[in-house]
Scaffold this motif. Structure first.
Motif, PDB file in Angstrom:
ATOM      1  N   PRO A  69       0.950  -1.290   0.216  1.00  0.00           N
ATOM      2  CA  PRO A  69      -0.039  -0.097   0.111  1.00  0.00           C
ATOM      3  C   PRO A  69       1.034   1.296  -0.069  1.00  0.00           C
ATOM      4  O   PRO A  69       0.352   2.437  -0.528  1.00  0.00           O
ATOM      5  N   LEU A  70       1.940   1.061   0.557  1.00  0.00           N
ATOM      6  CA  LEU A  70       2.778   2.404   0.664  1.00  0.00           C
ATOM      7  C   LEU A  70       3.560   2.653  -0.553  1.00  0.00           C
ATOM      8  O   LEU A  70       3.513   3.804  -1.116  1.00  0.00           O
ATOM      9  N   MET A  71       3.759   1.579  -1.274  1.00  0.00           N
ATOM     10  CA  MET A  71       4.547   1.797  -2.681  1.00  0.00           C
ATOM     11  C   MET A  71       3.335   2.343  -3.455  1.00  0.00           C
ATOM     12  O   MET A  71       3.654   2.954  -4.323  1.00  0.00           O
ATOM     13  N   MET A  72       2.046   1.826  -3.423  1.00  0.00           N
ATOM     14  CA  MET A  72       0.924   2.636  -4.309  1.00  0.00           C
ATOM     15  C   MET A  72       0.788   3.790  -4.072  1.00  0.00           C
ATOM     16  O   MET A  72       0.222   4.732  -4.708  1.00  0.00           O
ATOM     17  N   PRO A  90      -8.087   0.071  -5.484  1.00  0.00           N
ATOM     18  CA  PRO A  90      -6.980  -0.804  -5.880  1.00  0.00           C
ATOM     19  C   PRO A  90      -5.851  -1.242  -4.757  1.00  0.00           C
ATOM     20  O   PRO A  90      -5.541  -2.489  -4.600  1.00  0.00           O
ATOM     21  N   VAL A  91      -5.935  -0.389  -3.697  1.00  0.00           N
ATOM     22  CA  VAL A  91      -4.911  -0.558  -2.458  1.00  0.00           C
ATOM     23  C   VAL A  91      -5.692  -1.778  -1.781  1.00  0.00           C
ATOM     24  O   VAL A  91      -4.948  -2.663  -1.229  1.00  0.00           O
ATOM     25  N   VAL A  92      -6.958  -1.618  -1.332  1.00  0.00           N
ATOM     26  CA  VAL A  92      -7.691  -2.502  -0.547  1.00  0.00           C
ATOM     27  C   VAL A  92      -7.499  -4.070  -1.230  1.00  0.00           C
ATOM     28  O   VAL A  92      -7.240  -4.917  -0.707  1.00  0.00           O
ATOM     29  N   THR A 125      -5.918  -8.259 -11.968  1.00  0.00           N
ATOM     30  CA  THR A 125      -6.339  -7.924 -13.115  1.00  0.00           C
ATOM     31  C   THR A 125      -7.105  -6.492 -13.000  1.00  0.00           C
ATOM     32  O   THR A 125      -6.942  -5.327 -13.610  1.00  0.00           O
ATOM     33  N   TRP A 126      -8.065  -6.458 -11.929  1.00  0.00           N
ATOM     34  CA  TRP A 126      -8.970  -5.262 -11.759  1.00  0.00           C
ATOM     35  C   TRP A 126      -7.903  -4.120 -11.388  1.00  0.00           C
ATOM     36  O   TRP A 126      -8.196  -3.084 -11.700  1.00  0.00           O
ATOM     37  N   GLU A 130      -7.217  -0.468 -12.738  1.00  0.00           N
ATOM     38  CA  GLU A 130      -7.447   0.902 -12.128  1.00  0.00           C
ATOM     39  C   GLU A 130      -6.134   1.866 -11.860  1.00  0.00           C
ATOM     40  O   GLU A 130      -6.132   2.907 -12.104  1.00  0.00           O
ATOM     41  N   MET A 131      -5.175   1.073 -11.704  1.00  0.00           N
ATOM     42  CA  MET A 131      -3.710   1.676 -11.667  1.00  0.00           C
ATOM     43  C   MET A 131      -3.358   2.264 -13.029  1.00  0.00           C
ATOM     44  O   MET A 131      -2.723   3.465 -13.430  1.00  0.00           O
ATOM     45  N   LEU A 132      -3.525   1.702 -14.147  1.00  0.00           N
ATOM     46  CA  LEU A 132      -3.680   2.374 -15.656  1.00  0.00           C
ATOM     47  C   LEU A 132      -4.404   3.532 -15.804  1.00  0.00           C
ATOM     48  O   LEU A 132      -4.124   4.397 -16.442  1.00  0.00           O
ATOM     49  N   GLY A 133      -5.662   3.515 -15.031  1.00  0.00           N
ATOM     50  CA  GLY A 133      -6.554   4.604 -14.827  1.00  0.00           C
ATOM     51  C   GLY A 133      -5.808   5.720 -14.255  1.00  0.00           C
ATOM     52  O   GLY A 133      -6.092   7.074 -14.587  1.00  0.00           O
TER      53      GLY A 133
END
Length: 246
Positions: A69-72, A90-92, A125-126, A130-133
């Motif tokens: 989570p910290l890296m995200m 995405p973190v959760v 994948t989901w 979201e991260m690409l978003g």
């Protein structure tokens, strides 16, 4: 405009604090491995391609739950200025599928194990989409003069690739293609390398921010000096009397 978009320009200490926390967690986790404590690793119950008694490095999963989570947050919030509300999903979900992966190793049911692993890949994948978003939204809203503008989204894309490689190694380990020791060594090297890469990236970003700030200050000082010189010239100009012959 840049100050509004990128929170790190308002909170210089946050990236350093998060990076320090990640390295501290990494050091703590691998220090516990040296103690040989029974709570550090567990023996697998076997079943579903997993050998009986294969070690499960629980502290590695604990480290991921703490540090991923910290890296995200570093890649999404600190680097690209995405709001926390955009990051929370995405973190959760990422933390949930990390726990699912750990749980898949502790069960003796092959059906449950592979169901958990399959769900983990679906959630990965989901979360990756979201991260690409985040990257897409950043590219659309980031000012063109933002320091290290092209470097910032690389952190999120790099995390997606890193998590994919982790997943492949985990799957290879579960199926017996990779032994437990090689798996652990890979995780150690990849985790350390990724955290060092994040540190270097934020050093570059911070240097670019300061360079842009100093350039702006010098430009303003230069303009002010030109104005001051003009005022001084106007003050000390000599007035020459002129007469007009009739």
């Amino acid at each position: 405009e840049t100050q509004t978009l990128v929170p790190t320009l308002r909170s210089k200490c946050l990236p350093s604090l998060l990076l320090a926390s990640m390295f501290a967690t990494l050091g703590l986790v691998h220090a516990t491995y040296d103690t040989g404590d029974l709570f550090v690793s567990h023996a697998s119950r076997g079943g579903g391609f997993v050998a009986e008694g294969r070690p499960i490095y629980t502290m590695t999963f604990f480290e991921w739950v703490m540090d991923v989570p910290l890296m995200m947050v570093l890649s999404g919030y600190c680097a690209m200025g995405r709001p926390i509300s955009e990051l929370s999903g995405p973190v959760v979900v990422t933390n949930i599928y990390i726990i699912f992966c750990w749980a898949s190793l502790t069960t003796s049911s092959a059906t449950l194990r592979w169901s958990l692993i399959a769900m983990s890949w679906v959630m990965y994948t989901w979360a990756s989409r979201e991260m690409l978003g985040w990257v897409s939204n950043y590219e659309r809203t980031a000012p063109q003069d933002l320091p290290s503008r092209s470097l910032r989204p690389v952190l999120s894309v790099g995390l997606i690739a890193l998590f994919f490689v982790y997943g492949m190694v985990f799957t290879a380990s579960v199926t017996g293609i990779m032994d437990a020791h090689s798996e652990r060594m890979f995780y150690l090297c990849a985790t350390l390398t990724s955290k060092l890469a994040f540190s270097i990236a934020f050093v570059i970003i911070r240097a670019d921010e300061y360079h842009q700030m100093l350039t702006g200050v010098l430009k303003k000082v230069s303009i002010s000096n030109i104005g001051m010189v003009s005022i001084m010239r106007g003050t000390f100009d000599l007035l020459l009397p002129c007469t007009v012959d009739a």
